[in-house]
Design a protein around this motif. Structure first.
Motif, PDB file in Angstrom:
ATOM      1  N   ALA A  32       0.824  -1.206   0.000  1.00 29.71           N
ATOM      2  CA  ALA A  32       0.000   0.000   0.000  1.00 29.71           C
ATOM      3  C   ALA A  32       0.861   1.261   0.000  1.00 29.71           C
ATOM      4  O   ALA A  32       0.568   2.227  -0.721  1.00 29.71           O
ATOM      5  CB  ALA A  32      -0.937  -0.009   1.201  1.00 29.71           C
ATOM      6  N   LEU A  35       2.253   1.714  -3.419  1.00 27.41           N
ATOM      7  CA  LEU A  35       1.213   2.168  -4.346  1.00 27.41           C
ATOM      8  C   LEU A  35       0.883   3.649  -4.157  1.00 27.41           C
ATOM      9  O   LEU A  35       0.735   4.393  -5.136  1.00 27.41           O
ATOM     10  CB  LEU A  35      -0.048   1.338  -4.147  1.00 27.41           C
ATOM     11  CG  LEU A  35      -0.191   0.076  -4.977  1.00 27.41           C
ATOM     12  CD1 LEU A  35      -1.472  -0.660  -4.586  1.00 27.41           C
ATOM     13  CD2 LEU A  35      -0.196   0.396  -6.463  1.00 27.41           C
ATOM     14  N   ARG A  36       0.744   4.075  -2.924  1.00 26.02           N
ATOM     15  CA  ARG A  36       0.423   5.482  -2.687  1.00 26.02           C
ATOM     16  C   ARG A  36       1.492   6.379  -3.288  1.00 26.02           C
ATOM     17  O   ARG A  36       1.184   7.428  -3.885  1.00 26.02           O
ATOM     18  CB  ARG A  36       0.277   5.745  -1.188  1.00 26.02           C
ATOM     19  CG  ARG A  36      -0.915   5.046  -0.554  1.00 26.02           C
ATOM     20  CD  ARG A  36      -1.100   5.481   0.895  1.00 26.02           C
ATOM     21  NE  ARG A  36      -2.060   4.615   1.571  1.00 26.02           N
ATOM     22  CZ  ARG A  36      -1.738   3.637   2.400  1.00 26.02           C
ATOM     23  NH1 ARG A  36      -0.450   3.401   2.681  1.00 26.02           N
ATOM     24  NH2 ARG A  36      -2.660   2.886   2.955  1.00 26.02           N
ATOM     25  N   ARG A  37       2.736   5.994  -3.147  1.00 24.44           N
ATOM     26  CA  ARG A  37       3.823   6.794  -3.722  1.00 24.44           C
ATOM     27  C   ARG A  37       3.715   6.852  -5.245  1.00 24.44           C
ATOM     28  O   ARG A  37       3.876   7.907  -5.852  1.00 24.44           O
ATOM     29  CB  ARG A  37       5.168   6.195  -3.307  1.00 24.44           C
ATOM     30  CG  ARG A  37       6.373   6.901  -3.923  1.00 24.44           C
ATOM     31  CD  ARG A  37       7.674   6.252  -3.477  1.00 24.44           C
ATOM     32  NE  ARG A  37       7.772   4.858  -3.895  1.00 24.44           N
ATOM     33  CZ  ARG A  37       8.141   4.483  -5.114  1.00 24.44           C
ATOM     34  NH1 ARG A  37       8.404   5.386  -6.059  1.00 24.44           N
ATOM     35  NH2 ARG A  37       8.240   3.207  -5.409  1.00 24.44           N
ATOM     36  N   ARG A  38       3.424   5.694  -5.867  1.00 25.31           N
ATOM     37  CA  ARG A  38       3.346   5.659  -7.324  1.00 25.31           C
ATOM     38  C   ARG A  38       2.124   6.404  -7.863  1.00 25.31           C
ATOM     39  O   ARG A  38       2.142   6.908  -8.991  1.00 25.31           O
ATOM     40  CB  ARG A  38       3.314   4.199  -7.802  1.00 25.31           C
ATOM     41  CG  ARG A  38       4.599   3.437  -7.512  1.00 25.31           C
ATOM     42  CD  ARG A  38       4.475   1.960  -7.871  1.00 25.31           C
ATOM     43  NE  ARG A  38       5.600   1.189  -7.376  1.00 25.31           N
ATOM     44  CZ  ARG A  38       6.764   1.044  -8.011  1.00 25.31           C
ATOM     45  NH1 ARG A  38       6.943   1.616  -9.199  1.00 25.31           N
ATOM     46  NH2 ARG A  38       7.744   0.334  -7.485  1.00 25.31           N
ATOM     47  N   LEU A  39       1.056   6.448  -7.074  1.00 23.17           N
ATOM     48  CA  LEU A  39      -0.183   7.059  -7.539  1.00 23.17           C
ATOM     49  C   LEU A  39      -0.285   8.544  -7.232  1.00 23.17           C
ATOM     50  O   LEU A  39      -1.209   9.210  -7.703  1.00 23.17           O
ATOM     51  CB  LEU A  39      -1.381   6.340  -6.901  1.00 23.17           C
ATOM     52  CG  LEU A  39      -1.567   4.880  -7.297  1.00 23.17           C
ATOM     53  CD1 LEU A  39      -2.717   4.259  -6.497  1.00 23.17           C
ATOM     54  CD2 LEU A  39      -1.813   4.722  -8.784  1.00 23.17           C
ATOM     55  N   GLN A  40       0.653   9.049  -6.450  1.00 24.92           N
ATOM     56  CA  GLN A  40       0.566  10.465  -6.125  1.00 24.92           C
ATOM     57  C   GLN A  40       0.758  11.314  -7.377  1.00 24.92           C
ATOM     58  O   GLN A  40       1.386  10.898  -8.344  1.00 24.92           O
ATOM     59  CB  GLN A  40       1.601  10.836  -5.063  1.00 24.92           C
ATOM     60  CG  GLN A  40       3.041  10.750  -5.508  1.00 24.92           C
ATOM     61  CD  GLN A  40       4.006  11.016  -4.367  1.00 24.92           C
ATOM     62  OE1 GLN A  40       3.606  11.209  -3.219  1.00 24.92           O
ATOM     63  NE2 GLN A  40       5.291  11.020  -4.673  1.00 24.92           N
ATOM     64  N   GLU A  65      -6.657  -1.385   3.318  1.00 29.04           N
ATOM     65  CA  GLU A  65      -5.742  -0.242   3.370  1.00 29.04           C
ATOM     66  C   GLU A  65      -6.429   1.013   2.813  1.00 29.04           C
ATOM     67  O   GLU A  65      -7.007   0.981   1.725  1.00 29.04           O
ATOM     68  CB  GLU A  65      -4.479  -0.534   2.559  1.00 29.04           C
ATOM     69  CG  GLU A  65      -3.479  -1.426   3.272  1.00 29.04           C
ATOM     70  CD  GLU A  65      -2.677  -0.678   4.331  1.00 29.04           C
ATOM     71  OE1 GLU A  65      -2.644   0.571   4.295  1.00 29.04           O
ATOM     72  OE2 GLU A  65      -2.070  -1.354   5.180  1.00 29.04           O
ATOM     73  N   ILE A  68      -5.964   4.611  -1.225  1.00 31.75           N
ATOM     74  CA  ILE A  68      -5.457   4.126  -2.508  1.00 31.75           C
ATOM     75  C   ILE A  68      -6.545   4.289  -3.557  1.00 31.75           C
ATOM     76  O   ILE A  68      -7.669   3.796  -3.382  1.00 31.75           O
ATOM     77  CB  ILE A  68      -5.042   2.642  -2.418  1.00 31.75           C
ATOM     78  CG1 ILE A  68      -3.931   2.453  -1.399  1.00 31.75           C
ATOM     79  CG2 ILE A  68      -4.596   2.129  -3.790  1.00 31.75           C
ATOM     80  CD1 ILE A  68      -3.599   0.998  -1.106  1.00 31.75           C
ATOM     81  N   ASP A  69      -6.243   4.969  -4.629  1.00 31.25           N
ATOM     82  CA  ASP A  69      -7.179   5.122  -5.733  1.00 31.25           C
ATOM     83  C   ASP A  69      -7.025   3.921  -6.669  1.00 31.25           C
ATOM     84  O   ASP A  69      -6.238   3.938  -7.613  1.00 31.25           O
ATOM     85  CB  ASP A  69      -6.907   6.429  -6.490  1.00 31.25           C
ATOM     86  CG  ASP A  69      -7.904   6.667  -7.624  1.00 31.25           C
ATOM     87  OD1 ASP A  69      -8.775   5.794  -7.850  1.00 31.25           O
ATOM     88  OD2 ASP A  69      -7.802   7.716  -8.289  1.00 31.25           O
ATOM     89  N   TRP A  70      -7.773   2.859  -6.382  1.00 29.84           N
ATOM     90  CA  TRP A  70      -7.647   1.630  -7.158  1.00 29.84           C
ATOM     91  C   TRP A  70      -8.098   1.815  -8.601  1.00 29.84           C
ATOM     92  O   TRP A  70      -7.761   0.994  -9.462  1.00 29.84           O
ATOM     93  CB  TRP A  70      -8.437   0.509  -6.478  1.00 29.84           C
ATOM     94  CG  TRP A  70      -7.818   0.083  -5.183  1.00 29.84           C
ATOM     95  CD1 TRP A  70      -8.198   0.432  -3.922  1.00 29.84           C
ATOM     96  CD2 TRP A  70      -6.670  -0.759  -5.024  1.00 29.84           C
ATOM     97  NE1 TRP A  70      -7.368  -0.132  -2.991  1.00 29.84           N
ATOM     98  CE2 TRP A  70      -6.422  -0.885  -3.642  1.00 29.84           C
ATOM     99  CE3 TRP A  70      -5.836  -1.434  -5.922  1.00 29.84           C
ATOM    100  CZ2 TRP A  70      -5.374  -1.642  -3.130  1.00 29.84           C
ATOM    101  CZ3 TRP A  70      -4.793  -2.197  -5.423  1.00 29.84           C
ATOM    102  CH2 TRP A  70      -4.569  -2.297  -4.037  1.00 29.84           C
ATOM    103  N   VAL A  73      -5.235   1.660 -10.962  1.00 31.41           N
ATOM    104  CA  VAL A  73      -4.408   0.458 -10.899  1.00 31.41           C
ATOM    105  C   VAL A  73      -4.933  -0.568 -11.896  1.00 31.41           C
ATOM    106  O   VAL A  73      -6.131  -0.867 -11.927  1.00 31.41           O
ATOM    107  CB  VAL A  73      -4.403  -0.145  -9.479  1.00 31.41           C
ATOM    108  CG1 VAL A  73      -3.553  -1.416  -9.440  1.00 31.41           C
ATOM    109  CG2 VAL A  73      -3.896   0.878  -8.464  1.00 31.41           C
TER     110      VAL A  73
END
Length: 254
Positions: A32, A35-40, A65, A68-70, A73
């Motif tokens: 998680a 992912l948050r880092r990659r989606l920012q 979690e 997270i903007d699934w 993804v």
């Protein structure tokens, strides 16, 4: 040798957690956070998931979690049996739908459907995977040291293919019975479609979740045996960003 809670072995970040549930939560938190880092700032991510009971605690924790903007993804999975009916409960795509894909609003989910031409299905799945880099792979290790359905001793650690049809070895098929997927060995398919080892290793980060006493020897071999097809999981040591999550039963140094 006794491992501390966290150590580096063979270049792999190894974390040992006090219970299977704690292991799952820690692995999910790691995924998680990545992912948050990659989606920012409007980014996107592409992920590959293993389908196995060993992943259940991690997936349950990942679903819970926050933040997270699934919808940004894209999800794939790494292997599928050949010869099962589309609605067979043991199909890995259906297992992942129950445990993950239907519980979150992914932007896209690409599952493997062997259909009537498994070789063509493998080629099409390889094309989908190659459309953009893979960011994170969530995987396990088989009792025979396999990664996905790349079984010893025939796994090709330099495979030129990304996805292919393989024959499953007896130990791998027995694991599917022991995991509760099939009532008898005779019910387990003999062939499958799998992502290859090089395809998995091309991902940016690997999160490997391996609980249970049945996996202890495979983990030991993955960390210490010579890298090679006799234990395909040894190839994890070639990757620069692998975290291996263990519980007390799977820890070979406990």
């Amino acid at each position: 040798m006794t491992l501390p809670a966290s150590a580096t072995v063979g270049g792999i970040d190894v974390q040992v957690h006090p219970s299977r549930a704690a292991m799952g939560r820690a692995a999910a938190a790691a995924v998680a956070g990545d992912l948050r880092r990659r989606l920012q700032d409007g980014g996107a991510a592409r992920m590959i998931f293993a389908a196995a009971p060993s992943q259940a605690e991690m997936l349950d924790a990942l679903v819970a979690e926050p933040g997270i903007d699934w919808g940004r993804v894209t999800a794939f999975h790494m292997d599928e049996y050949i010869g099962l009916a589309p609605d067979a409960p043991a199909r890995f795509a259906l297992w992942l739908r129950r445990h993950l894909f239907d519980r979150l609003s992914f932007g896209a989910v690409h599952t493997i459907d062997p259909g009537r031409d498994p070789a063509a299905a493998a080629a099409e799945y390889a094309r989908l995977l190659s459309a953009a880099p893979i960011d994170i792979v969530c995987l396990g290790i088989g009792v025979n040291g396999h990664l996905a359905f790349n079984d010893p001793p025939v796994a090709d650690l330099a495979d030129p293919l990304d996805v292919k049809v393989v024959e499953l070895d007896a130990v791998c098929r027995r694991q599917q019975v022991d995991d509760g997927g099939f009532p008898r060995l005779a019910d387990v398919p003999t062939h499958a479609i799998t992502l290859t080892v090089p395809r998995l290793l091309r991902a940016d980060r690997l999160v490997c979740v391996v609980p249970g006493a049945a996996k202890r020897e495979a983990v030991r071999r993955a960390l210490h045996d010579p890298v090679g097809a006799a234990c395909p999981a040894t190839a994890l040591r070639w990757h620069p960003a692998v975290t291996l999550f263990l519980d007390p039963e799977s820890n070979p140094h406990g």
